[in-house]
Scaffold this motif. Structure first.
Motif, PDB file in Angstrom:
ATOM      1  N   GLY A 132       0.782  -1.221   0.000  1.00  0.00           N
ATOM      2  CA  GLY A 132       0.000   0.000   0.000  1.00  0.00           C
ATOM      3  C   GLY A 132       0.816   1.274   0.000  1.00  0.00           C
ATOM      4  O   GLY A 132       0.431   2.249  -0.589  1.00  0.00           O
ATOM      5  N   THR A 152       5.004   3.113   0.375  1.00  0.00           N
ATOM      6  CA  THR A 152       6.424   2.967   0.543  1.00  0.00           C
ATOM      7  C   THR A 152       6.886   3.968   1.582  1.00  0.00           C
ATOM      8  O   THR A 152       6.200   4.923   1.881  1.00  0.00           O
ATOM      9  CB  THR A 152       7.172   3.298  -0.748  1.00  0.00           C
ATOM     10  OG1 THR A 152       6.539   4.418  -1.326  1.00  0.00           O
ATOM     11  CG2 THR A 152       7.192   2.143  -1.683  1.00  0.00           C
ATOM     12  N   GLU A 159       1.954   9.396   0.174  1.00  0.00           N
ATOM     13  CA  GLU A 159       2.928   8.667  -0.630  1.00  0.00           C
ATOM     14  C   GLU A 159       4.018   8.043   0.244  1.00  0.00           C
ATOM     15  O   GLU A 159       4.353   6.885   0.114  1.00  0.00           O
ATOM     16  CB  GLU A 159       3.549   9.623  -1.652  1.00  0.00           C
ATOM     17  CG  GLU A 159       4.513   8.953  -2.600  1.00  0.00           C
ATOM     18  CD  GLU A 159       3.814   8.402  -3.830  1.00  0.00           C
ATOM     19  OE1 GLU A 159       4.490   8.231  -4.832  1.00  0.00           O
ATOM     20  OE2 GLU A 159       2.601   8.155  -3.796  1.00  0.00           O
ATOM     21  N   TYR A 160       4.563   8.834   1.132  1.00  0.00           N
ATOM     22  CA  TYR A 160       5.637   8.367   2.026  1.00  0.00           C
ATOM     23  C   TYR A 160       5.219   8.668   3.454  1.00  0.00           C
ATOM     24  O   TYR A 160       5.231   9.826   3.868  1.00  0.00           O
ATOM     25  CB  TYR A 160       6.946   9.106   1.745  1.00  0.00           C
ATOM     26  CG  TYR A 160       7.386   9.073   0.309  1.00  0.00           C
ATOM     27  CD1 TYR A 160       7.832   7.898  -0.264  1.00  0.00           C
ATOM     28  CD2 TYR A 160       7.348  10.221  -0.464  1.00  0.00           C
ATOM     29  CE1 TYR A 160       8.231   7.866  -1.582  1.00  0.00           C
ATOM     30  CE2 TYR A 160       7.745  10.196  -1.788  1.00  0.00           C
ATOM     31  CZ  TYR A 160       8.188   9.009  -2.341  1.00  0.00           C
ATOM     32  OH  TYR A 160       8.571   8.989  -3.648  1.00  0.00           O
ATOM     33  N   ARG A 161       4.846   7.625   4.193  1.00  0.00           N
ATOM     34  CA  ARG A 161       4.323   7.885   5.538  1.00  0.00           C
ATOM     35  C   ARG A 161       5.347   8.525   6.458  1.00  0.00           C
ATOM     36  O   ARG A 161       5.004   9.042   7.505  1.00  0.00           O
ATOM     37  CB  ARG A 161       3.778   6.600   6.169  1.00  0.00           C
ATOM     38  CG  ARG A 161       2.715   5.911   5.332  1.00  0.00           C
ATOM     39  CD  ARG A 161       1.411   6.694   5.295  1.00  0.00           C
ATOM     40  NE  ARG A 161       0.648   6.322   4.110  1.00  0.00           N
ATOM     41  CZ  ARG A 161      -0.555   5.776   4.117  1.00  0.00           C
ATOM     42  NH1 ARG A 161      -1.158   5.568   5.240  1.00  0.00           N
ATOM     43  NH2 ARG A 161      -1.152   5.461   2.991  1.00  0.00           N
ATOM     44  N   ASP A 162       6.625   8.516   6.079  1.00  0.00           N
ATOM     45  CA  ASP A 162       7.661   9.178   6.880  1.00  0.00           C
ATOM     46  C   ASP A 162       7.317  10.630   7.154  1.00  0.00           C
ATOM     47  O   ASP A 162       7.695  11.186   8.168  1.00  0.00           O
ATOM     48  CB  ASP A 162       8.995   9.206   6.143  1.00  0.00           C
ATOM     49  CG  ASP A 162       9.486   7.841   5.788  1.00  0.00           C
ATOM     50  OD1 ASP A 162       8.730   7.120   5.123  1.00  0.00           O
ATOM     51  OD2 ASP A 162      10.616   7.505   6.168  1.00  0.00           O
ATOM     52  N   PHE A 163       6.639  11.235   6.191  1.00  0.00           N
ATOM     53  CA  PHE A 163       6.413  12.662   6.316  1.00  0.00           C
ATOM     54  C   PHE A 163       5.499  13.027   7.474  1.00  0.00           C
ATOM     55  O   PHE A 163       5.436  14.173   7.878  1.00  0.00           O
ATOM     56  CB  PHE A 163       5.904  13.236   4.989  1.00  0.00           C
ATOM     57  CG  PHE A 163       7.019  13.604   4.076  1.00  0.00           C
ATOM     58  CD1 PHE A 163       7.633  14.844   4.154  1.00  0.00           C
ATOM     59  CD2 PHE A 163       7.514  12.678   3.171  1.00  0.00           C
ATOM     60  CE1 PHE A 163       8.697  15.162   3.329  1.00  0.00           C
ATOM     61  CE2 PHE A 163       8.577  12.988   2.351  1.00  0.00           C
ATOM     62  CZ  PHE A 163       9.171  14.232   2.424  1.00  0.00           C
ATOM     63  N   ARG A 198      -3.387   8.727  -7.927  1.00  0.00           N
ATOM     64  CA  ARG A 198      -2.934   7.480  -7.308  1.00  0.00           C
ATOM     65  C   ARG A 198      -3.501   7.287  -5.906  1.00  0.00           C
ATOM     66  O   ARG A 198      -3.371   6.214  -5.333  1.00  0.00           O
ATOM     67  CB  ARG A 198      -1.410   7.481  -7.208  1.00  0.00           C
ATOM     68  CG  ARG A 198      -0.708   7.460  -8.529  1.00  0.00           C
ATOM     69  CD  ARG A 198       0.311   6.329  -8.573  1.00  0.00           C
ATOM     70  NE  ARG A 198       1.306   6.438  -7.527  1.00  0.00           N
ATOM     71  CZ  ARG A 198       2.456   7.078  -7.664  1.00  0.00           C
ATOM     72  NH1 ARG A 198       2.735   7.657  -8.805  1.00  0.00           N
ATOM     73  NH2 ARG A 198       3.314   7.132  -6.682  1.00  0.00           N
ATOM     74  N   ALA A 255      -6.348   6.828  -4.432  1.00  0.00           N
ATOM     75  CA  ALA A 255      -7.270   5.735  -4.122  1.00  0.00           C
ATOM     76  C   ALA A 255      -6.558   4.389  -4.174  1.00  0.00           C
ATOM     77  O   ALA A 255      -6.954   3.442  -3.515  1.00  0.00           O
ATOM     78  CB  ALA A 255      -8.442   5.743  -5.090  1.00  0.00           C
ATOM     79  N   ASP A 256      -5.483   4.306  -4.956  1.00  0.00           N
ATOM     80  CA  ASP A 256      -4.785   3.033  -5.092  1.00  0.00           C
ATOM     81  C   ASP A 256      -3.818   2.773  -3.944  1.00  0.00           C
ATOM     82  O   ASP A 256      -3.483   1.635  -3.662  1.00  0.00           O
ATOM     83  CB  ASP A 256      -4.000   2.993  -6.412  1.00  0.00           C
ATOM     84  CG  ASP A 256      -4.921   3.113  -7.605  1.00  0.00           C
ATOM     85  OD1 ASP A 256      -6.105   2.781  -7.454  1.00  0.00           O
ATOM     86  OD2 ASP A 256      -4.470   3.543  -8.674  1.00  0.00           O
ATOM     87  N   ILE A 257      -3.335   3.849  -3.291  1.00  0.00           N
ATOM     88  CA  ILE A 257      -2.303   3.629  -2.282  1.00  0.00           C
ATOM     89  C   ILE A 257      -2.739   3.977  -0.882  1.00  0.00           C
ATOM     90  O   ILE A 257      -2.022   3.707   0.057  1.00  0.00           O
ATOM     91  CB  ILE A 257      -1.001   4.415  -2.614  1.00  0.00           C
ATOM     92  CG1 ILE A 257      -1.283   5.902  -2.678  1.00  0.00           C
ATOM     93  CG2 ILE A 257      -0.367   3.895  -3.866  1.00  0.00           C
ATOM     94  CD1 ILE A 257      -0.050   6.721  -3.034  1.00  0.00           C
ATOM     95  N   VAL A 258      -3.928   4.554  -0.737  1.00  0.00           N
ATOM     96  CA  VAL A 258      -4.314   5.026   0.599  1.00  0.00           C
ATOM     97  C   VAL A 258      -4.445   3.849   1.558  1.00  0.00           C
ATOM     98  O   VAL A 258      -4.849   2.762   1.176  1.00  0.00           O
ATOM     99  CB  VAL A 258      -5.619   5.835   0.555  1.00  0.00           C
ATOM    100  CG1 VAL A 258      -6.801   4.955   0.271  1.00  0.00           C
ATOM    101  CG2 VAL A 258      -5.816   6.605   1.827  1.00  0.00           C
TER     102      VAL A 258
END
Lengths: 434, 272
Positions: free
Chosen positions: A23, A25, B181-185, B267, B269-272
């Protein structure tokens, strides 16, 4: 010739699998990836991802939907139905191809999206309505209707967190049911809630459909699809396998044979079993020997087990365990005979026949096992081995007769009825087979 | 008859103002929902909107003003001086913080319904504006209490309020897209806002930054907005050079944030 309500042309949707599988990265992964393989990253950015990691959820999908058609989209899990709906609802973008939608469209992939437990019923009606694309004036106009449909008048100013799950669902569906689009796209939102509620939802969708609107309806329930739709699209592995009249499409799905959940086979390495016996395959079949995904309620259904007996000389008893879609166990059948003989090692096939007109409509799952009774021992057991659908085509000669409404019960036998007159002067006695 | 065309649109995309306008009622309702929910389960309720800036002001006055000796560099009352800066700063940091988390929090909306995705982070900014309005009233009360009258400079306040909101939308949408996109943020964000505050003239006046570095310093958009707020509320002279640079950077941030968000939007909806 009228303009189609929906025109889908060579639609395709590709997902990247691999690093994106979970899901998201982390930034670190992206950095590491960039440093260790800058060209791969560059290729991805320039829009040509490596094909070996690509998975096409949809590929070359084309169809037209005419205004006023009620189209059922069927297919087994992973066939691309949900992806198709998400693209048509503009939630996700296709990778290729084009869709043209003519008319105001509303899509309902879930009921109660955006409902907040802290807000009252009244507040949630406005919020949810707006999320589904209704204007405030429109909601205000339909407010009383929505409340009446939901049957929660008394709790309108209570936070929905205090609602029972049934009330919650009713309120959520009530808002959705009062959308007024020209084209309605619905996912299996009906798979939730109790049976009465599902019936109410189906009824409402039927009303919408009869109002001359275009409806696209994704469902696993052949029963709901045959009842509501006039046309069907059968999806298989991301493509349109067939489209046409709904009966024809349901039939095509029913005979989809060896790819559906009605057939299951095991490799010897991971097959259920032990030193005495090992299960090879299980399937649901009709009288002619065809594997069937969907069974006509008026025909007998066979559950066929194929297994290897590894240690001979035992009196083996195959059995099947049938449950319905709600997980209620309907019955268990032992294949026991007084005079059964010990069997030598070898491959065997046992078929249990469920009589015609005994099961109710819906999805049934069948578990199988093989045991000996003296002493009692289980040699293999495969719970939920296969699943199939029982459909009632409403031709008038099933237990329903000409009645098409809600029909409760986990089994649906056709019974003999004795009808006699008791108040006439000279009672006549007649016997009627109902 | 309405016609919708759905097809892949690769690359950068402009903001669809038309769609945003069409969904303005939803924007309003989401702001209203956020405000409702924030105070519904709290004992003090909306009083928090008053207490929060007041308490922060007290802490700042005690530690920076008294113990740090910063009040010597300030003409007039240090508490008022700090409060005038906390107004735009808290608006900015609350808005950016909420907007950054908004997409992850609203994941369910993203994967189930269509509407312009920009509505989600922008509504977070909207609910921060409601808190700001309450704080502004507190500020006016404080000024009256301290005997500071409103000068004609007050009329320029909307300019700096607008700048703060636009900067918050720019940075907020950028972070929202990055977080999804990057949960680090998520972690970067908390840290970033902390540093950002110290890099902005909240506890100290613009004047302690050497004059030759001030324009460079104003590349931080909040520098111009905060100094503008102080001038507008407390009648101090405007540092127009700094304000101009900050406004330009704000517009840059806004453009970058919106465009980056739009680019990644497909993107979500595809990565949430």
């Amino acid at each position: 010739m009228t303009q189609p309500a929906i025109r889908v042309n060579n639609l395709g949707k590709r997902y990247q699998i691999g690093s994106r599988e979970n899901g998201y990265t982390t930034f670190r992964e992206a950095l590491v990836g960039l440093l260790s393989n800058p060209f791969r990253r560059f290729r991805e950015l320039s829009g040509s991802p490596s094909e070996q990691n690509a998975f096409w959820a949809l590929k070359d999908v084309s169809f037209d939907v005419q205004p006023g058609d009620v189209v059922g989209i069927i297919g087994r899990n992973g066939a691309g139905k949900s992806t198709l709906l998400k693209i048509l609802s503009q939630i996700t973008e296709p990778t290729e191809g084009r869709v043209e939608i003519n008319g105001r469209v509303a899509s309902l992939l879930e009921v109660g999206t955006g409902f907040h437990p802290e807000l009252t019923g009244r507040e949630n009606i406005y919020l949810n309505g707006a999320i589904l694309g209704m204007r405030r004036a429109e909601i205000r106009k339909k407010f009383d209707e929505i409340v009446a449909f939901s049957e929660v008048e008394k709790f309108l100013d209570t936070p929905v967190k205090r609602y029972s799950s049934g009330m919650h669902m009713r309120l959520a569906f009530a808002v959705a049911a009062h959308l007024d689009p020209e084209i309605l796209i619905i996912d299996e939102v009906l798979a939730v809630g109790d049976a009465t509620f599902q019936k109410k939802c189906l009824g409402r969708i039927g009303e919408v459909a009869q109002g001359g609107r275009t409806v696209l309806f994704v469902s696993h329930s052949m029963q709901a699809v045959t009842r509501l739709c006039n046309r069907g699209i059968l999806m298989s592995q991301g493509t349109v396998a067939a489209s046409g009249e709904i009966e024809e499409i349901v039939r095509a799905y029913m005979s989809a044979g060896e790819h559906g959940p009605a057939f299951r086979t095991w490799l010897p390495a991971n097959a259920p079993g032990g030193s005495v016996a090992r299960l090879n395959s299980v399937r649901v079949r009709d009288e002619s020997g065809e594997t069937i995904q969907s069974a006509d309620i008026r025909r007998p259904v066979g559950v066929e087990l194929e297994y290897d007996v590894l240690t001979g000389g035992q009196r083996l008893v195959p059995n099947i365990h049938v449950s319905n879609g709600d997980g209620v166990s309907l019955f268990t059948v032992l294949g026991w005979r007084e005079n059964s003989q010990p069997r030598p090692a070898g491959r065997y096939r046992s078929t249990a026949w469920i009589p015609a007109n005994s099961l109710a409509e819906g999805t049934l799952t069948v578990g199988v096992s093989l045991s000996t009774l003296d002493p009692v021992a289980v040699h293999f057991h495969a719970p939920d081995a296969v699943a199939f659908e029982v459909i009632d085509s409403l031709d008038g000669d099933s237990a329903r007769g000409p009645y098409a409404g809600p029909f409760p019960g986990v089994v649906r036998p056709v019974l003999e009825w004795d009808n006699e007159s008791v108040s006439q002067a000279s009672p006549i006695r007649q016997r009627v087979a109902a | 008859m309405t016609r919708i065309i759905i097809e892949p649109r690769p690359g950068w995309r402009m903001v669809d103002w038309h769609a945003l306008w069409r969904y303005r009622e939803l924007l309003g309702l989401l702001v209203w929902r956020d405000v409702q929910i924030r105070y519904k389960q709290t004992v003090l309720g909306a009083l928090w909107a008053v207490l929060q800036p007041l308490l922060t002001m007290l802490v700042f006055t005690l530690f920076f003003g008294r113990l740090g000796g910063m009040s010597r560099n300030v003409t007039g009352d240090y508490p008022l001086f700090v409060f005038a800066a906390l107004l735009p700063w808290q608006l900015f940091s609350t808005a950016v913080g909420q907007a950054g988390q908004s997409l992850v929090a609203g994941g369910n909306l993203i994967s189930k319904v269509y509407f312009p995705r920009l509505i989600i982070p922008i509504s977070s900014v909207g609910s921060a504006i409601v808190d700001f309005a309450v704080s502004l009233i507190v500020m006016l009360g404080l000024m009256a209490y301290c005997g500071v009258s409103i000068s004609p400079h007050f009329l320029t306040l909307p300019l700096f309020l607008a700048g703060t909101i636009l900067a918050a939308i720019g940075v907020g949408t950028l972070l929202a897209a990055l977080v999804i996109e990057y949960r680090d943020f998520r972690y970067v964000m908390t840290f970033l806002l902390q540093i950002w505050m110290f890099a902005s003239p909240v506890a100290y006046p613009l004047s302690i930054v050497p004059a030759e570095y001030r324009l460079l310093y104003s590349l931080n958009p909040m520098v111009g907005m905060i100094s503008g707020f102080r001038s507008a509320l407390l009648g101090e002279p405007f540092a127009w050079g700094c304000i101009g640079v900050s406004w330009l950077v704000t517009l840059g941030c806004l453009g970058l944030g919106l465009l980056y968000f739009r680019r990644l939007e497909r993107r979500f909806a595809d990565i949430v």
